[in-house]
Design a protein around this motif. Structure first.
Motif, mmCIF file in Angstrom:
data_model
loop_
_atom_site.group_PDB
_atom_site.id
_atom_site.type_symbol
_atom_site.label_atom_id
_atom_site.label_comp_id
_atom_site.label_asym_id
_atom_site.label_seq_id
_atom_site.Cartn_x
_atom_site.Cartn_y
_atom_site.Cartn_z
ATOM 1 N N ASP A 34 -3.752 -3.147 -14.476
ATOM 2 C CA ASP A 34 -3.775 -2.074 -13.565
ATOM 3 C C ASP A 34 -4.680 -0.958 -13.980
ATOM 4 O OD1 ASP A 34 -1.933 -3.283 -12.003
ATOM 5 O OD2 ASP A 34 -0.332 -2.665 -13.456
ATOM 6 N N TYR A 39 -10.142 -3.295 -12.003
ATOM 7 C CA TYR A 39 -10.637 -3.028 -10.700
ATOM 8 C C TYR A 39 -12.254 -3.230 -10.644
ATOM 9 C CZ TYR A 39 -6.144 -0.861 -10.117
ATOM 10 O OH TYR A 39 -4.781 -0.803 -9.984
ATOM 11 N N GLN A 42 -13.571 -6.943 -11.110
ATOM 12 C CA GLN A 42 -13.311 -7.626 -10.011
ATOM 13 C C GLN A 42 -14.154 -7.444 -8.707
ATOM 14 O OE1 GLN A 42 -9.113 -7.813 -8.798
ATOM 15 N NE2 GLN A 42 -9.649 -9.011 -7.134
ATOM 16 N N ILE A 43 -14.431 -6.168 -8.576
ATOM 17 C CA ILE A 43 -15.402 -5.731 -7.476
ATOM 18 C C ILE A 43 -16.796 -6.434 -7.609
ATOM 19 C CG2 ILE A 43 -16.500 -3.964 -6.306
ATOM 20 C CD1 ILE A 43 -13.961 -2.196 -6.779
ATOM 21 N N ASP A 79 -11.478 -8.732 -1.729
ATOM 22 C CA ASP A 79 -11.381 -8.109 -3.182
ATOM 23 C C ASP A 79 -11.301 -6.600 -3.253
ATOM 24 O OD1 ASP A 79 -11.008 -10.605 -4.360
ATOM 25 O OD2 ASP A 79 -13.408 -10.703 -4.996
ATOM 26 N N THR A 80 -12.072 -5.884 -2.319
ATOM 27 C CA THR A 80 -12.745 -4.351 -2.347
ATOM 28 C C THR A 80 -11.692 -3.703 -1.444
ATOM 29 O OG1 THR A 80 -14.611 -5.238 -3.172
ATOM 30 C CG2 THR A 80 -14.372 -2.993 -2.590
ATOM 31 N N ARG A 83 -7.943 -2.318 -1.924
ATOM 32 C CA ARG A 83 -7.429 -1.680 -2.882
ATOM 33 C C ARG A 83 -7.750 -0.068 -2.643
ATOM 34 N NH1 ARG A 83 -7.681 -3.600 -7.737
ATOM 35 N NH2 ARG A 83 -8.621 -5.570 -8.210
ATOM 36 N N GLY A 90 -2.541 -3.488 3.332
ATOM 37 C CA GLY A 90 -3.499 -3.762 2.490
ATOM 38 C C GLY A 90 -3.424 -5.420 2.278
ATOM 39 N N SER A 198 -1.652 -12.986 -13.363
ATOM 40 C CA SER A 198 -2.772 -12.327 -12.694
ATOM 41 C C SER A 198 -4.105 -12.978 -13.421
ATOM 42 C CB SER A 198 -2.909 -10.711 -12.839
ATOM 43 O OG SER A 198 -2.072 -10.086 -12.229
#
Length: 225
Positions: A34, A39, A42-43, A79-80, A83, A90, A198
């Motif tokens: 987290d 983040y 992944q983006i 993916d983006t 968030r 979401g 995850s």
């Protein structure tokens, strides 16, 4: 037509960068899922995959490549964008973007359907068995989200079956992609839990799309009549 030396260098750059970013992301999923590193990495995954596919194919890119590139873009949006949202909204936005990505994958792979397991009862059974098992497991907890999840699941299963028409590498990639989204559904709608879930979701996600991309690049480099 072979790719140029510059394109080869670009392909190597994107491939190495993707491998490094994927490794960082998977490590982050294990130690700080987290936090900002997870983040950001992944983006970055899908843009790097886009770059690898784009640079690994010639300037006159066939329909297959163009549609897969669009699918990768919508995967990046999936993916983006969610968030910046939360809760069911979401989740629905994520499903929506990935559904569009699957539709572009389906359109890209449709010309190869005759060589795929789609429409052949026995080879297609494992795909529908996995889909049915996931629906049965997730239905009690999905509530009003069940319909969009089922629609997305059907598109995903069709994509996975059609991917076999591009060869075994793409077929494995499509199956792994199916597993990745199946794990997301189980995490979202059931009490089932796998240690480091995850990590396994993202590993299978990157592997699935990566194998499909490699298969597309290889296909474009084969001589065609």
């Amino acid at each position: 037509m072979p790719i140029t030396t510059g394109s080869k260098l670009a392909l190597y750059f994107y491939a190495v960068a993707l491998a490094l970013v994927a490794a960082l992301h998977l490590l982050a999923q294990l130690v700080a899922a987290d936090e900002i590193l997870a983040y950001v990495t992944q983006i970055l995954l899908m843009p790097l995959l886009f770059g690898a596919l784009y640079s690994g194919t010639t300037a006159k890119r066939p329909r297959l490549v163009r549609l897969v590139l669009i699918a990768v873009v919508f995967s990046w949006l999936g993916d983006t964008v969610p968030r910046f949202m939360g809760g069911d909204r979401g989740f629905l936005v994520m499903v929506g973007f990935f559904l569009v990505a699957q539709l572009f994958y389906i359109a890209a792979l449709w010309p190869f359907r005759c060589g795929s397991v789609a429409g052949r009862t026995l080879p297609a059974l494992p795909y529908f068995a996995v889909f049915a098992a996931l629906v049965l497991a997730c239905a009690p907890g999905a509530g009003v989200l069940l319909v969009p999840v089922v629609i997305y699941g059907l598109a995903l299963v069709l994509m996975a079956m059609l991917s076999t028409g591009l060869g075994s590498l793409a077929g494995v990639g499509g199956a792994i992609f199916l597993i990745s989204d199946g794990l997301i559904a189980l995490r979202s709608f059931t009490a089932w839990e796998l240690p480091a879930l995850s990590f396994w979701i993202m590993l299978s996600y990157v592997m699935g799309q990566g194998l499909i991309t490699v298969a597309v690049v290889r296909h474009t480099r084969r001589p065609h009549p």
